[in-house]
Motif scaffolding. Structure first.
Motif, PDB file in Angstrom:
ATOM      1  N   UNK A 133      -1.908  63.298  54.042  1.00 55.10           N
ATOM      2  CA  UNK A 133      -2.129  61.928  53.581  1.00 55.10           C
ATOM      3  C   UNK A 133      -2.098  61.809  52.064  1.00 55.10           C
ATOM      4  N   UNK A 134      -1.955  62.928  51.370  1.00 55.27           N
ATOM      5  CA  UNK A 134      -1.951  62.958  49.902  1.00 55.27           C
ATOM      6  C   UNK A 134      -3.237  62.375  49.330  1.00 55.27           C
ATOM      7  N   UNK A 135      -4.372  62.736  49.928  1.00 58.15           N
ATOM      8  CA  UNK A 135      -5.670  62.350  49.376  1.00 58.15           C
ATOM      9  C   UNK A 135      -5.970  63.272  48.201  1.00 58.15           C
ATOM     10  N   UNK A 136      -6.131  62.688  47.033  1.00 56.95           N
ATOM     11  CA  UNK A 136      -6.291  63.464  45.804  1.00 56.95           C
ATOM     12  C   UNK A 136      -7.366  62.821  44.933  1.00 56.95           C
ATOM     13  N   UNK A 137      -7.697  63.501  43.860  1.00 57.39           N
ATOM     14  CA  UNK A 137      -8.520  62.924  42.795  1.00 57.39           C
ATOM     15  C   UNK A 137      -7.570  62.447  41.703  1.00 57.39           C
ATOM     16  N   UNK A 138      -7.682  61.192  41.311  1.00 57.40           N
ATOM     17  CA  UNK A 138      -6.832  60.662  40.245  1.00 57.40           C
ATOM     18  C   UNK A 138      -7.557  59.510  39.556  1.00 57.40           C
ATOM     19  N   UNK A 139      -7.032  59.090  38.437  1.00 54.50           N
ATOM     20  CA  UNK A 139      -7.592  57.952  37.710  1.00 54.50           C
ATOM     21  C   UNK A 139      -6.870  56.677  38.124  1.00 54.50           C
ATOM     22  N   UNK A 171      -3.760  71.180  40.249  1.00 51.29           N
ATOM     23  CA  UNK A 171      -3.469  69.965  39.491  1.00 51.29           C
ATOM     24  C   UNK A 171      -1.961  69.731  39.459  1.00 51.29           C
ATOM     25  N   UNK A 172      -1.580  68.477  39.357  1.00 53.59           N
ATOM     26  CA  UNK A 172      -0.165  68.143  39.240  1.00 53.59           C
ATOM     27  C   UNK A 172      -0.067  66.753  38.611  1.00 53.59           C
ATOM     28  N   UNK A 173       1.132  66.343  38.279  1.00 51.45           N
ATOM     29  CA  UNK A 173       1.379  65.005  37.752  1.00 51.45           C
ATOM     30  C   UNK A 173       2.246  64.267  38.761  1.00 51.45           C
ATOM     31  N   UNK A 174       1.743  63.168  39.282  1.00 55.47           N
ATOM     32  CA  UNK A 174       2.458  62.405  40.302  1.00 55.47           C
ATOM     33  C   UNK A 174       2.480  60.931  39.988  1.00 55.47           C
ATOM     34  N   UNK A 175       2.592  60.101  41.010  1.00 61.56           N
ATOM     35  CA  UNK A 175       2.722  58.658  40.797  1.00 61.56           C
ATOM     36  C   UNK A 175       1.466  58.044  40.191  1.00 61.56           C
ATOM     37  N   UNK A 176       0.327  58.727  40.325  1.00 61.92           N
ATOM     38  CA  UNK A 176      -0.919  58.251  39.707  1.00 61.92           C
ATOM     39  C   UNK A 176      -1.234  59.000  38.424  1.00 61.92           C
ATOM     40  N   UNK A 177      -0.249  59.698  37.864  1.00 62.88           N
ATOM     41  CA  UNK A 177      -0.490  60.491  36.665  1.00 62.88           C
ATOM     42  C   UNK A 177      -1.129  61.823  37.030  1.00 62.88           C
ATOM     43  N   UNK A 178      -1.975  62.331  36.153  1.00 66.24           N
ATOM     44  CA  UNK A 178      -2.632  63.613  36.415  1.00 66.24           C
ATOM     45  C   UNK A 178      -3.523  63.496  37.654  1.00 66.24           C
ATOM     46  N   UNK A 224     -10.553  57.861  43.579  1.00 65.65           N
ATOM     47  CA  UNK A 224     -10.042  57.305  42.332  1.00 65.65           C
ATOM     48  C   UNK A 224     -11.205  57.044  41.380  1.00 65.65           C
ATOM     49  N   UNK A 225     -11.119  57.607  40.180  1.00 66.00           N
ATOM     50  CA  UNK A 225     -12.155  57.433  39.163  1.00 66.00           C
ATOM     51  C   UNK A 225     -11.572  56.669  37.979  1.00 66.00           C
TER      52      UNK A 225
END
Length: 233
Positions: A180-186, A156-163, A209-210
């Motif tokens: 590509x920085x494919x992540x799970x974020x809100x 987990x980290x905090x980035x431009x999309x928050x957590x 994105x959720x």
């Protein structure tokens, strides 16, 4: 890593779940030693668009909060293929055959068969006309598309999309996930009110994105070291 679950116990637990009512169909007990490696073409998204999936006469029958047995079998086979590399008590499945208006991000507890489903956006490069349906996958940097295959949820980290939570692509079809920085974020465009105003979610740049209100539950159920399987069957 959590100790590997007994195959029979885990699968019986999943099949008990009323959500997976059709899951009594046979699930393969093992898979081949490695996922077939797909040749990676040198694509230039602006000049050579990734070929779209041919549109069937009728789309697969999907339903909100329901994991289709065919997809479940494929995801469990992918889990078997990863062996002890991933934790085996829970599994996430993104059913990209379903429209973005349906909760299609299924988080399954393999110990008791329970599951919870959430809305999840797909990439803009996977749906250029913004129809609400994923048209194609891509693994190419700059494509802004979703990628198919198995992922391992990382830190987990905090980035431009928050957590956010990083993802490691485990297949040739998604092995550029970190690059590509494919992540799970809100994201606001994955909130339920988008369905009331637009009938579909917005699109990501390929990330899972959720909704803002679902992120805590997704993180709690997913955790580090577990697998996400994304496919369109």
């Amino acid at each position: 890593m959590i100790e590997r679950l007994g195959t029979v116990h885990a699968r019986r637990a999943v099949l008990k779940n009323g959500v997976l009512a059709l899951g009594a169909l046979a699930i393969p007990g093992a898979v081949s030693a490695a996922v077939q490696r797909l040749s990676q073409q040198a694509l230039e998204p602006q000049m050579q668009p990734v070929p779209a999936f041919p549109e069937p006469a009728t789309r697969p029958l999907t339903s909100a909060n329901v994991v289709r047995p065919q997809l479940l079998r494929r995801a469990l086979a992918a889990l078997d293929a990863q062996g002890s590399r991933v934790r085996r008590d829970r599994l996430a499945i993104a059913d990209f055959a379903a429209p973005s208006a349906q909760p299609r991000f299924h988080l399954i507890d393999l110990t008791d068969g329970s599951s919870r489903s959430f809305l999840v956006a797909h990439g803009s490069g996977s749906d250029p006309s913004h129809t609400g349906w994923l048209q194609r996958f891509s693994n190419e940097p700059g494509s802004n598309a979703s990628s198919e295959g198995a992922y391992m949820a990382a830190d987990y980290y905090v980035g431009k999309h928050g957590r956010s939570q990083r993802l490691i692509g485990l297949d040739a079809t998604n092995n550029n996930a970190l690059e590509r920085a494919l992540v799970v974020h809100a994201a606001w465009y994955a909130n339920p009110d988008m369905l009331r105003t637009h009938g579909m979610l917005g699109r990501s740049q390929g990330c899972f994105a959720v909704g803002d209100g679902d992120l805590d539950q997704v993180f709690a159920r997913l955790g580090e070291g577990r697998m996400i399987y994304a496919a369109k069957l």
